[in-house]
Design a protein around this motif. Structure first.
Motif, PDB file in Angstrom:
ATOM      1  N   LEU A   1       0.820  -1.208   0.000  1.00 16.45           N
ATOM      2  CA  LEU A   1       0.000   0.000   0.000  1.00 16.45           C
ATOM      3  C   LEU A   1       0.856   1.261   0.000  1.00 16.45           C
ATOM      4  O   LEU A   1       0.528   2.246  -0.674  1.00 16.45           O
ATOM      5  N   VAL A   2       1.960   1.250   0.754  1.00 23.42           N
ATOM      6  CA  VAL A   2       2.875   2.395   0.738  1.00 23.42           C
ATOM      7  C   VAL A   2       3.427   2.595  -0.677  1.00 23.42           C
ATOM      8  O   VAL A   2       3.532   3.730  -1.164  1.00 23.42           O
ATOM      9  N   SER A   3       3.761   1.503  -1.348  1.00 28.19           N
ATOM     10  CA  SER A   3       4.313   1.595  -2.708  1.00 28.19           C
ATOM     11  C   SER A   3       3.295   2.168  -3.684  1.00 28.19           C
ATOM     12  O   SER A   3       3.643   2.957  -4.575  1.00 28.19           O
ATOM     13  N   VAL A   4       2.024   1.782  -3.535  1.00 31.66           N
ATOM     14  CA  VAL A   4       0.974   2.340  -4.397  1.00 31.66           C
ATOM     15  C   VAL A   4       0.873   3.850  -4.194  1.00 31.66           C
ATOM     16  O   VAL A   4       0.839   4.631  -5.158  1.00 31.66           O
ATOM     17  N   LEU A   5       0.839   4.274  -2.933  1.00 33.97           N
ATOM     18  CA  LEU A   5       0.729   5.706  -2.658  1.00 33.97           C
ATOM     19  C   LEU A   5       2.008   6.447  -3.038  1.00 33.97           C
ATOM     20  O   LEU A   5       1.956   7.642  -3.357  1.00 33.97           O
ATOM     21  N   TYR A   6       3.147   5.765  -2.993  1.00 32.09           N
ATOM     22  CA  TYR A   6       4.382   6.390  -3.475  1.00 32.09           C
ATOM     23  C   TYR A   6       4.226   6.812  -4.938  1.00 32.09           C
ATOM     24  O   TYR A   6       4.595   7.927  -5.325  1.00 32.09           O
ATOM     25  N   LEU A   7       3.686   5.902  -5.767  1.00 38.40           N
ATOM     26  CA  LEU A   7       3.507   6.225  -7.178  1.00 38.40           C
ATOM     27  C   LEU A   7       2.566   7.404  -7.366  1.00 38.40           C
ATOM     28  O   LEU A   7       2.786   8.277  -8.218  1.00 38.40           O
ATOM     29  N   VAL A   8       1.502   7.443  -6.549  1.00 39.59           N
ATOM     30  CA  VAL A   8       0.548   8.554  -6.628  1.00 39.59           C
ATOM     31  C   VAL A   8       1.224   9.866  -6.230  1.00 39.59           C
ATOM     32  O   VAL A   8       1.083  10.893  -6.908  1.00 39.59           O
ATOM     33  N   LYS A   9       1.971   9.845  -5.124  1.00 41.31           N
ATOM     34  CA  LYS A   9       2.637  11.051  -4.643  1.00 41.31           C
ATOM     35  C   LYS A   9       3.717  11.511  -5.628  1.00 41.31           C
ATOM     36  O   LYS A   9       3.845  12.716  -5.905  1.00 41.31           O
TER      37      LYS A   9
END
Length: 330
Positions: free
Chosen positions: A197-205
């Motif tokens: 989940l952190v990796s998914v939000l990393y891409l978004v950020k």
């Protein structure tokens, strides 16, 4: 209390925890929605500022005008309130969830992971434990929406489709190595979920940061997240914690238990194969970061692939593929 009474308590606590997690998810969804509304309102105010009183347009773009404090401060307060409520509800859901797992074990008079229903409620509890442990250390409040969605979905599936009355273990499961194996797999699986989940939000950020550099805007919710660089490092720390635990639990304790149960350490059962595939993907992730210096989008992509492989191993193999570890057709 009798085992039957414990079973009744567990059957009440698990659905109640599911509802509380769902309410926490709604609160975190409101947090993200408020953030998007805040940036839309801010952009509207900037556009008004750009137009002079005589109708002439001020030179420059939207990005040249500073944010209006009158818009940002109330929005920030509402975002904080939604985030706090979501986290408090997550803690309440966790307490009820923990009670449901413990009473299920007391009802069955054994560790509560002898079937797919029990492993589902235990594995989702591990996700909550990892999240709540790391939420303060690494400031992971921003994962609230994803974490509560995953837990509520797993508990809902377990209650509606996988429920099995409490009962004794089959002979193959009578081993303390099973306790070690499943405990390690559940905790590392929780960490894989948080890291994914952190990796998914990393891409978004990271995408939002690139858009800002190009003169665009970023929603209030995304501005509240740590920088993409910090999130990339957080994902690495969480997955570096999970990998050796998965290695021991699945590739050491698992084969020892398999030898006790079926008389062989490794039999290329579908569950064993996909557990190895999961290990290979995360080994590639850590190796690429350590030796090739992979950071950012490439590393996040591998982490997300690893998470989906783990999810397939947990759900798809258990429910759809026949094998010694599978519940397909049961």
């Amino acid at each position: 209390m009798s085992p039957e009474s414990y079973a009744q308590v567990s059957n009440l606590l698990i659905p109640t925890a599911t509802v509380i997690y769902a309410l926490a998810m709604v609160s975190h969804a409101m947090e993200w929605a408020l953030g998007r509304a805040a940036v839309a309102k801010t952009v509207a105010v900037k556009e008004e500022v750009l137009v002079a009183s005589d109708g002439a347009t001020v030179s420059g773009g939207v990005g040249d005008v500073p944010d209006a404090p009158a818009v940002e401060e109330p929005a920030s307060e509402r975002l904080d309130a939604a985030s706090r409520i979501g986290l408090l509800l997550t803690w309440l859901g966790f307490v009820l969830h923990l009670g449901g797992v413990v009473t299920r074990g007391l009802a069955a008079e054994r560790v509560p992971w002898g079937n797919m229903y029990e492993f589902s409620i235990t594995a989702s509890l591990a996700v909550a434990i990892v999240y709540l442990i790391f939420v303060q250390r690494y400031k992971l409040q921003y994962l609230g929406l994803g974490v509560t969605f995953v837990i509520a979905a797993v508990l809902g599936l377990a209650s509606l489709a996988l429920y099995t009355p409490a009962g004794p273990l089959v002979p193959a499961l009578h081993s303390y190595w099973l306790v070690i194996h499943v405990s390690a797999a559940a905790i590392s699986g929780g960490a894989f979920t948080v890291g994914g989940l952190v990796s998914v939000l990393y891409l978004v950020k990271a995408r939002a940061e690139r858009r800002v550099l190009a003169g665009g805007t970023m929603s209030a919710s995304l501005r509240r997240l740590p920088s993409a660089e910090v999130m990339d490092g957080t994902a690495y720390k969480v997955l570096a914690f999970a990998f050796p635990l998965w290695t021991f639990g699945v590739l050491v304790a698992g084969p020892i238990w398999a030898e006790h149960a079926w008389g062989r350490y490794w039999g290329w059962d579908p569950k064993e194969v996909w557990s190895l595939v999961t290990w290979v993907v995360y080994a590639a992730y850590l190796h690429a970061r350590a030796t090739a210096g992979w950071r950012g989008r490439r590393a996040a992509t591998i982490a997300i692939v690893g998470w989906f492989v783990f999810i397939f191993n947990f759900v798809g193999v258990n429910l759809l593929v026949s094998g010694l570890h599978s519940y397909a057709g049961v």
